[in-house]
Design a protein around this motif. Structure first.
Motif, PDB file in Angstrom:
ATOM      1  N   ALA A 110       0.837  -1.207   0.000  1.00  0.00           N
ATOM      2  CA  ALA A 110       0.000   0.000   0.000  1.00  0.00           C
ATOM      3  C   ALA A 110       0.868   1.252   0.000  1.00  0.00           C
ATOM      4  N   GLU A 111       1.881   1.277   0.869  1.00  0.00           N
ATOM      5  CA  GLU A 111       2.703   2.487   0.949  1.00  0.00           C
ATOM      6  C   GLU A 111       3.503   2.704  -0.322  1.00  0.00           C
ATOM      7  N   ALA A 112       4.071   1.617  -0.847  1.00  0.00           N
ATOM      8  CA  ALA A 112       4.914   1.768  -2.030  1.00  0.00           C
ATOM      9  C   ALA A 112       4.087   2.238  -3.227  1.00  0.00           C
ATOM     10  N   LEU A 113       2.906   1.661  -3.379  1.00  0.00           N
ATOM     11  CA  LEU A 113       2.054   2.079  -4.493  1.00  0.00           C
ATOM     12  C   LEU A 113       1.653   3.552  -4.349  1.00  0.00           C
ATOM     13  N   HIS A 114       1.211   3.892  -3.143  1.00  0.00           N
ATOM     14  CA  HIS A 114       0.735   5.254  -2.906  1.00  0.00           C
ATOM     15  C   HIS A 114       1.861   6.268  -3.085  1.00  0.00           C
ATOM     16  N   MET A 115       3.057   5.914  -2.608  1.00  0.00           N
ATOM     17  CA  MET A 115       4.199   6.827  -2.715  1.00  0.00           C
ATOM     18  C   MET A 115       4.638   6.993  -4.157  1.00  0.00           C
TER      19      MET A 115
ATOM     20  N   ALA B 276      -5.664   8.302 -10.051  1.00  0.00           N
ATOM     21  CA  ALA B 276      -5.538   7.024  -9.342  1.00  0.00           C
ATOM     22  C   ALA B 276      -5.225   7.214  -7.863  1.00  0.00           C
ATOM     23  N   GLN B 277      -4.660   8.353  -7.517  1.00  0.00           N
ATOM     24  CA  GLN B 277      -4.107   8.521  -6.172  1.00  0.00           C
ATOM     25  C   GLN B 277      -5.133   8.368  -5.041  1.00  0.00           C
ATOM     26  N   PRO B 278      -6.302   8.987  -5.109  1.00  0.00           N
ATOM     27  CA  PRO B 278      -7.254   8.792  -4.007  1.00  0.00           C
ATOM     28  C   PRO B 278      -7.642   7.328  -3.811  1.00  0.00           C
TER      29      PRO B 278
ATOM     30  N   ALA C 132      -4.419   3.147  16.252  1.00  0.00           N
ATOM     31  CA  ALA C 132      -4.215   4.445  16.908  1.00  0.00           C
ATOM     32  C   ALA C 132      -3.936   5.532  15.877  1.00  0.00           C
ATOM     33  N   LYS C 133      -3.211   5.150  14.821  1.00  0.00           N
ATOM     34  CA  LYS C 133      -2.930   6.127  13.768  1.00  0.00           C
ATOM     35  C   LYS C 133      -4.226   6.503  13.040  1.00  0.00           C
ATOM     36  N   LEU C 134      -5.048   5.488  12.744  1.00  0.00           N
ATOM     37  CA  LEU C 134      -6.303   5.777  12.055  1.00  0.00           C
ATOM     38  C   LEU C 134      -7.171   6.702  12.901  1.00  0.00           C
TER      39      LEU C 134
ATOM     40  N   VAL D 146      -5.186  18.006   5.087  1.00  0.00           N
ATOM     41  CA  VAL D 146      -4.499  18.753   4.035  1.00  0.00           C
ATOM     42  C   VAL D 146      -4.196  17.829   2.850  1.00  0.00           C
ATOM     43  N   MET D 147      -3.700  16.618   3.151  1.00  0.00           N
ATOM     44  CA  MET D 147      -3.373  15.699   2.056  1.00  0.00           C
ATOM     45  C   MET D 147      -4.609  15.354   1.240  1.00  0.00           C
ATOM     46  N   VAL D 148      -5.688  14.998   1.929  1.00  0.00           N
ATOM     47  CA  VAL D 148      -6.885  14.583   1.203  1.00  0.00           C
ATOM     48  C   VAL D 148      -7.434  15.755   0.383  1.00  0.00           C
TER      49      VAL D 148
ATOM     50  N   ALA E 229       0.914  17.913  -0.537  1.00  0.00           N
ATOM     51  CA  ALA E 229       0.286  16.652  -0.124  1.00  0.00           C
ATOM     52  C   ALA E 229       1.335  15.650   0.328  1.00  0.00           C
ATOM     53  N   ILE E 230       2.477  15.630  -0.352  1.00  0.00           N
ATOM     54  CA  ILE E 230       3.516  14.667   0.024  1.00  0.00           C
ATOM     55  C   ILE E 230       4.060  14.980   1.411  1.00  0.00           C
ATOM     56  N   GLU E 231       4.349  16.250   1.666  1.00  0.00           N
ATOM     57  CA  GLU E 231       4.857  16.609   2.998  1.00  0.00           C
ATOM     58  C   GLU E 231       3.807  16.282   4.062  1.00  0.00           C
TER      59      GLU E 231
ATOM     60  N   GLY F 173       1.368  14.065   3.825  1.00  0.00           N
ATOM     61  CA  GLY F 173       1.196  12.615   3.931  1.00  0.00           C
ATOM     62  C   GLY F 173       2.287  11.980   4.776  1.00  0.00           C
ATOM     63  N   TRP F 174       3.504  12.451   4.613  1.00  0.00           N
ATOM     64  CA  TRP F 174       4.587  11.897   5.434  1.00  0.00           C
ATOM     65  C   TRP F 174       4.417  12.282   6.887  1.00  0.00           C
ATOM     66  N   THR F 175       3.896  13.474   7.113  1.00  0.00           N
ATOM     67  CA  THR F 175       3.634  13.851   8.503  1.00  0.00           C
ATOM     68  C   THR F 175       2.609  12.892   9.109  1.00  0.00           C
ATOM     69  N   VAL F 176       1.573  12.550   8.350  1.00  0.00           N
ATOM     70  CA  VAL F 176       0.584  11.592   8.848  1.00  0.00           C
ATOM     71  C   VAL F 176       1.269  10.280   9.213  1.00  0.00           C
ATOM     72  N   THR F 177       2.045   9.766   8.276  1.00  0.00           N
ATOM     73  CA  THR F 177       2.656   8.458   8.492  1.00  0.00           C
ATOM     74  C   THR F 177       3.604   8.468   9.687  1.00  0.00           C
ATOM     75  N   GLU F 178       4.459   9.483   9.747  1.00  0.00           N
ATOM     76  CA  GLU F 178       5.530   9.465  10.749  1.00  0.00           C
ATOM     77  C   GLU F 178       5.048   9.943  12.119  1.00  0.00           C
TER      78      GLU F 178
HETATM   79  C1  HDD Z   1       0.598  13.552  -4.296  1.00  0.00           C
HETATM   80  C2  HDD Z   1       0.537  13.258  -3.092  1.00  0.00           C
HETATM   81  C3  HDD Z   1      -0.601  12.617  -2.325  1.00  0.00           C
HETATM   82  C4  HDD Z   1      -1.972  12.693  -2.485  1.00  0.00           C
HETATM   83  C5  HDD Z   1      -2.716  13.496  -3.504  1.00  0.00           C
HETATM   84  C6  HDD Z   1      -2.577  11.848  -1.478  1.00  0.00           C
HETATM   85  N1  HDD Z   1      -1.578  11.267  -0.741  1.00  0.00           N
HETATM   86 FE1  HDD Z   1      -1.822   9.989   0.855  1.00  0.00          FE
HETATM   87  N2  HDD Z   1       0.196  10.001   1.176  1.00  0.00           N
HETATM   88  C7  HDD Z   1       1.116  10.539   0.342  1.00  0.00           C
HETATM   89  C8  HDD Z   1       0.887  11.344  -0.743  1.00  0.00           C
HETATM   90  C9  HDD Z   1      -0.389  11.711  -1.226  1.00  0.00           C
HETATM   91  C10 HDD Z   1       2.545  10.171   0.698  1.00  0.00           C
HETATM   92  C11 HDD Z   1       3.429  11.343   0.994  1.00  0.00           C
HETATM   93  O1  HDD Z   1       3.186   9.607  -0.362  1.00  0.00           O
HETATM   94  C12 HDD Z   1       2.308   9.134   1.843  1.00  0.00           C
HETATM   95  C13 HDD Z   1       3.197   9.166   3.072  1.00  0.00           C
HETATM   96  C14 HDD Z   1       3.582   7.710   3.296  1.00  0.00           C
HETATM   97  C15 HDD Z   1       3.148   6.998   2.112  1.00  0.00           C
HETATM   98  O2  HDD Z   1       3.295   5.814   1.872  1.00  0.00           O
HETATM   99  O3  HDD Z   1       2.551   7.864   1.251  1.00  0.00           O
HETATM  100  C16 HDD Z   1       0.821   9.247   2.120  1.00  0.00           C
HETATM  101  C17 HDD Z   1       0.235   8.548   3.157  1.00  0.00           C
HETATM  102  C18 HDD Z   1      -1.112   8.258   3.263  1.00  0.00           C
HETATM  103  C19 HDD Z   1      -1.684   7.427   4.296  1.00  0.00           C
HETATM  104  C20 HDD Z   1      -0.912   6.818   5.464  1.00  0.00           C
HETATM  105  C21 HDD Z   1      -0.269   5.517   5.115  1.00  0.00           C
HETATM  106  C22 HDD Z   1       0.470   4.937   6.325  1.00  0.00           C
HETATM  107  O4  HDD Z   1       0.713   5.660   7.305  1.00  0.00           O
HETATM  108  O5  HDD Z   1       0.824   3.770   6.256  1.00  0.00           O
HETATM  109  C23 HDD Z   1      -3.029   7.363   4.031  1.00  0.00           C
HETATM  110  C24 HDD Z   1      -4.075   6.613   4.820  1.00  0.00           C
HETATM  111  C25 HDD Z   1      -3.274   8.143   2.833  1.00  0.00           C
HETATM  112  N3  HDD Z   1      -2.088   8.686   2.399  1.00  0.00           N
HETATM  113  C26 HDD Z   1      -4.503   8.329   2.246  1.00  0.00           C
HETATM  114  C27 HDD Z   1      -4.763   9.233   1.212  1.00  0.00           C
HETATM  115  C28 HDD Z   1      -6.071   9.518   0.705  1.00  0.00           C
HETATM  116  C29 HDD Z   1      -7.350   8.889   1.198  1.00  0.00           C
HETATM  117  C30 HDD Z   1      -5.943  10.441  -0.281  1.00  0.00           C
HETATM  118  C31 HDD Z   1      -7.116  10.990  -1.050  1.00  0.00           C
HETATM  119  C32 HDD Z   1      -7.155  11.951  -1.754  1.00  0.00           C
HETATM  120  C33 HDD Z   1      -4.508  10.746  -0.407  1.00  0.00           C
HETATM  121  N4  HDD Z   1      -3.822   9.977   0.521  1.00  0.00           N
HETATM  122  C34 HDD Z   1      -3.947  11.646  -1.313  1.00  0.00           C
END
Ligand code: HDD
Ligand code: HEM
Ligand code: HEM
Lengths: 342, 443
Positions: B178-183, B229-231, B247-249, B322-324, B367-369, B371-376
């Motif tokens: 999940a993380e690799a795909l999303h990143m 595809a990202q959402p 706890a993170k959720l 902010v990311m969403v 969003a990337i900054e 998203g990483w804040t969320v994860t870390e």
């Molecule tokens: C272009 C950047 C970007 C965009 C548009 C989004 N994200 Fe994201 N998100 C990231 C870039 C990112 C990231 C920086 O790449 C993270 C940090 C760690 C990771 O694997 O991806 C991340 C983490 C991250 C996590 C935490 C994963 C973890 O802690 O294991 C969740 C649940 C989501 N995202 C969900 C979403 C949802 C529901 C989005 C809906 C719009 C979304 N993200 C848009």
């Protein structure tokens, strides 16, 4: 040699990667030193040769350092923790140097408004002087055997490395890197007067390397006794020293008679022997006096997997490096006279 | 400032800095390669100019990526020696493979940047493809290490030592896919739309310029597809988080109390003292449905965890919002651009679209900054989830505020220089008449 333990194979791989970092990445730093010291009527031409020589390859050469670090923390995690804790200060300063050198060098090549050239030159050059010294300090400090190796031991931020021996090793490293660079640069130009400039620099730095080697040895007797004992006690210690000396003479002779191909090959062997001599002297310790190669190693199944990874990775890596050097360094293997377009 | 705080800030700053260059290192090569492939196919010189231009930018950005990444490799030990001593053997495989990916990338980057005209066009294009693949591979591998920190696996805990280590299982940990795909998608989305924004701004000033039209088309294609595809991949990531890191959720959603029919909160500010999230727009049962596909599903709240095991909920919730929000805007803009392109059967160049593209360009990086804040931050107080606390991992070296200060200044200066150099590149970008002459001379 009988079958090596997996941890010894990984330790050897670390030494191998460190050697390649010194031979290639080290020379890139050395080239920065000559950039700073570019003098005389051909100063600009010298800088151009240098920038040409390292532009395409420095980033690849730099990755050897990352390989060293990764292998160290995977294969010998306790050693990595001890080194990064005790030597926090010189390592942090070294990293600042690496950042400034790498980025300033690239910025200079890509600055559209060429006006700023001189400014980048200086920023590229100063870190090239300081970073090798810090790298040498780190290696020298490890050899003293004064690093705290157990978590409960207190660490002192300065006293383990701000002493004569590590500082001498630092200067030694700087001299070696500059020497390597100067010798390589003799083959990077077809212009005889530029070649003579680099030849003179090679001879001076080669003699400096010799003097500093002696200083390091004298200081080591009191400050790194463990290593000196290692070098003196065993029979190969003598062989390695004689071989190093021989290759040093071959290098200087090659330079003297303008046989630059010979000089380049000999200097590479000479520097490799210096490093391997030090490593053999320190064996079986990775961080003396507590952490030995076998005692601080990660579990054997990890080491074995690491070896398989290294072997598989090498199958891609070495042909790629060969390809890179064939494109950009082939001219250094041909006599200057029949090089096209120079 | 406490040593722990200084270490965390320095780590966050270094990573936040590196990630910008890292994502560019993943996505820009793909765009260069596409441009070069078009040049080889069509023979239109404008594509060659474009590939070379992007490569010039890549050279600057890659160098900063390489040196800031080197700093990170050391920082793992300089700041978190106990963490590395424990996990080095477990996660080292990922880093070792990454080392080879870096090597391949650096070698072929040298060949690509300095090799124009020295090797055949096909070999040159192949070098570009190798860079694009190895860049994506290095991202995936390093993220696998991070996902291992979130969902540690591949070892058995014996006291505080790891035994029965299985580095392959550690690499393929539950959150990895999940993380690799999303990143990876994040890199293409953010960099694609950022480049589209820059070229949209330049195209607005110079409407007929073929250079910016082609650049906009390629950047929009790369960034747009990924942004749509990202959402969906984010939803996948959230479900993994729900399963593995409750706890993170709960912090992401500002969910203080365990509840069935948990609402999805949009916006809002969590107030840990009163245990409520105020001012949020609540969609009834939304969270239960999204996380578990069942309106009746129970979502654990922060009340299930002792206070010392709760992440800083305000930061995590706000960062997630902010990311969403960025993700939704990016998807909307991409769909708009796609419709416009379909309607005019070409590169969309309506003024309003160009303005919006230019304005929303940086959102991907935001969003990337975030998203990483969320994860870390969402993983806190753990450095390795439920295995090692961040407090126990930090170095015993004192005076870390000084190194934090030095690195902050260093990165600020570098950031300013990089921006100025890129600005100079944009200003010297080829004008319309220049491009016309070039393509004229070609035919
Ligand atoms: C272009 C950047 C970007 C965009 C548009 C989004 N994200 Fe994201 N998100 C990231 C870039 C990112 C990231 C920086 O790449 C993270 C940090 C760690 C990771 O694997 O991806 C991340 C983490 C991250 C996590 C935490 C994963 C973890 O802690 O294991 C969740 C649940 C989501 N995202 C969900 C979403 C949802 C529901 C989005 C809906 C719009 C979304 N993200 C848009
Ligand atoms: C999720 C976070 C990360 C991603 C996606 C990522 C990705 C990348 C990519 C694609 C590159 C090559 C492109 C470039 O040079 O610009 C790179 C460079 C580098 N990264 Fe990262 N990285 C991340 C975090 C880290 C971390 C935590 C470390 C260290 C532990 C690290 C170490 C490095 C190193 C050493 C380099 C330089 C390689 C070279 O010399 O070419 N990265 N990273
Ligand atoms: C490049 C993208 C990344 C960013 C922007 C990022 C951001 C952060 C932030 C904000 C923190 C501080 C959290 C806190 O203390 O409250 C942190 C901590 C940390 N991150 Fe990441 N991170 C990234 C990727 C990674 C990766 C790939 C790794 C794994 C190698 C990693 C390893 C760590 C470690 C060891 C810490 C310190 C311990 C902790 O606070 O849990 N990070 N990072």
């Amino acid at each position: 040699m009988t079958a090596m333990a997996p941890s010894q194979v990984v330790a050897t791989a670390i030494l191998f990667a460190l050697t390649l970092y010194v031979l290639f990445g080290g020379a890139d730093f050395g080239a920065g030193v000559w950039d700073l010291l570019a003098r005389g009527p051909r100063a600009t031409a010298q800088r151009e040769v240098i920038s040409h020589a390292i532009g395409p390859v420095w980033e690849a050469n730099h990755v050897w350092l990352i390989i060293v670090i990764v292998l160290l923390f995977t294969g010998f995690p306790a050693a990595f923790a001890s080194i990064t804790t005790n030597l926090h200060v010189p390592l942090s300063m070294m990293l600042v140097g690496i950042v400034l050198r790498g980025s300033a060098f690239t910025f200079r090549s890509y600055d559209n408004a060429k006006l700023n050239d001189r400014r980048w030159d200086r920023r590229f050059s100063w870190p090239s002087v300081v970073t090798p010294v810090l790298l040498g300090i780190v290696i020298g400090a490890i050899a003293t055997g004064r690093l705290a190796t157990r978590p409960e031991q207190p660490v002192s931020l300065f006293s383990v490395w701000l002493t004569p021996f590590p500082l001498a090793v630092g200067l030694f490293a700087l001299a070696i890197f500059s020497f390597l660079a100067a010798v390589y640069l003799t083959l990077e130009t077809a212009d005889p007067s530029l070649q003579d400039d680099f030849r003179r620099r090679s001879l001076i730095s080669g003699v400096t390397v010799g003097i500093l080697a002696y200083v390091v040895y004298i200081l080591a007797r009191t400050e790194a006794p463990l290593v000196v004992r290692g070098l003196g006690a065993s029979s190969w210690g003598f062989v390695v020293r004689v071989a190093t000396g021989t290759f040093a003479i071959v290098t200087l002779a090659g330079l003297w008679f303008r046989r630059y191909q010979v000089a380049r090959a000999a200097v590479m062997v000479q520097v490799t022997l210096i490093l391997w001599g030090c490593a053999l002297a320190q064996y079986p310790y990775i961080v003396p006096p507590d952490l030995t190669v076998s005692g601080s190693a990660a579990p054997p199944q990890v080491q074995r997997l690491l070896i398989v990874t290294l072997a598989a990775g090498s199958l891609i890596l070495f042909p790629s490096i060969y390809y890179l050097f064939r494109i950009f360094k082939v001219h250094t293997f041909h006599p200057a006279s029949n090089r096209p377009g120079e | 400032m406490s040593n722990l705080l200084a270490a965390r800030l320095q780590m966050a700053m270094s990573l936040g800095f590196h990630i910008i260059f890292a994502v560019i290192g993943i996505a820009l090569p793909l765009m260069m390669v596409i441009a070069e492939a078009f040049w080889i196919r069509t023979g239109e010189d404008v594509y060659r100019v474009l590939a070379r231009r992007w490569a010039r930018g890549a050279a600057i950005l890659f160098a900063v990526g390489a040196v800031s990444g080197t700093v990170l490799s050391f920082e793992l030990g300089l700041l978190w020696p106990r963490f590395m001593e424990f996990s080095g053997p477990i996660i080292g495989l990922g880093f070792a493979l990454e080392g080879f990916a870096f090597f391949t990338e650096a070698i072929f980057l040298g060949i690509y940047i300095y090799g124009w005209g020295r090797i055949s066009p096909a070999a040159h294009l192949a070098a570009g493809i190798v860079i694009a693949v190895s860049g994506a591979a290095s991202g995936v591998l390093v993220v696998s290490v991070n996902s291992w920190m979130n969902t540690p696996s591949g070892f058995v805990l014996d006291g505080n030592r790891a035994t029965r280590i299985d580095p392959v299982a550690a690499l393929l940990n539950p959150a990895m896919a999940a993380e690799a795909l999303h990143m990876t998608l994040a890199a293409y989305a953010a960099v694609g739309l950022l480049a589209a924004g820059v070229h949209a701004a330049l195209l607005r000033k110079d409407r007929t310029n073929p250079f910016h039209r082609r650049a906009l088309a390629i950047a929009l294609a790369v960034g747009g597809v990924a942004s749509v595809a990202q959402p969906f991949s984010g939803d996948f990531a959230a479900r993994v988080v729900a399963r593995t890191q409750p706890a993170k959720l709960a912090s992401m959603e500002g969910q203080f109390h365990t509840q069935r029919h948990a609402p999805l909160r949009i916006g809002g500010v969590p107030d840990p003292r009163s245990g409520r999230t105020r001012f949020a727009l609540e969609i009834p049962s939304g969270l239960s449905i999204l996380a578990y596909q069942d309106a009746n599903a129970e979502v654990l709240g922060l009340n299930e965890f002792p206070p010392k095991d709760r992440p800083p909920v305000v930061v995590v919730h706000l960062a997630f919002q902010v990311m969403v929000a960025c993700g939704m805007v990016m998807m909307a803009v991409s769909i708009w651009a796609a419709c416009a392109a379909w309607r005019c059967r070409g590169v969309p160049d309506g003024s309003r679209l160009l303005v919006v593209l230019a304005l929303t360009g940086p959102l991907g990086l935001v969003a990337i900054e975030a998203g990483w804040t969320v994860t870390e931050v969402g993983r806190q107080p753990w450095i390795i989830h439920k295995v090692m606390r961040t407090t126990d991992a930090v170095t015993s070296v004192t005076g870390l505020w000084l190194s934090l200060l030095v690195y902050t200044i260093l990165y600020l200066v570098l950031g300013v220089i990089v921006v100025r150099l890129l600005m100079a590149q944009f200003q010297s970008s080829p004008g319309a008449n220049e491009m016309a002459v070039r393509s004229g001379s070609k035919t």
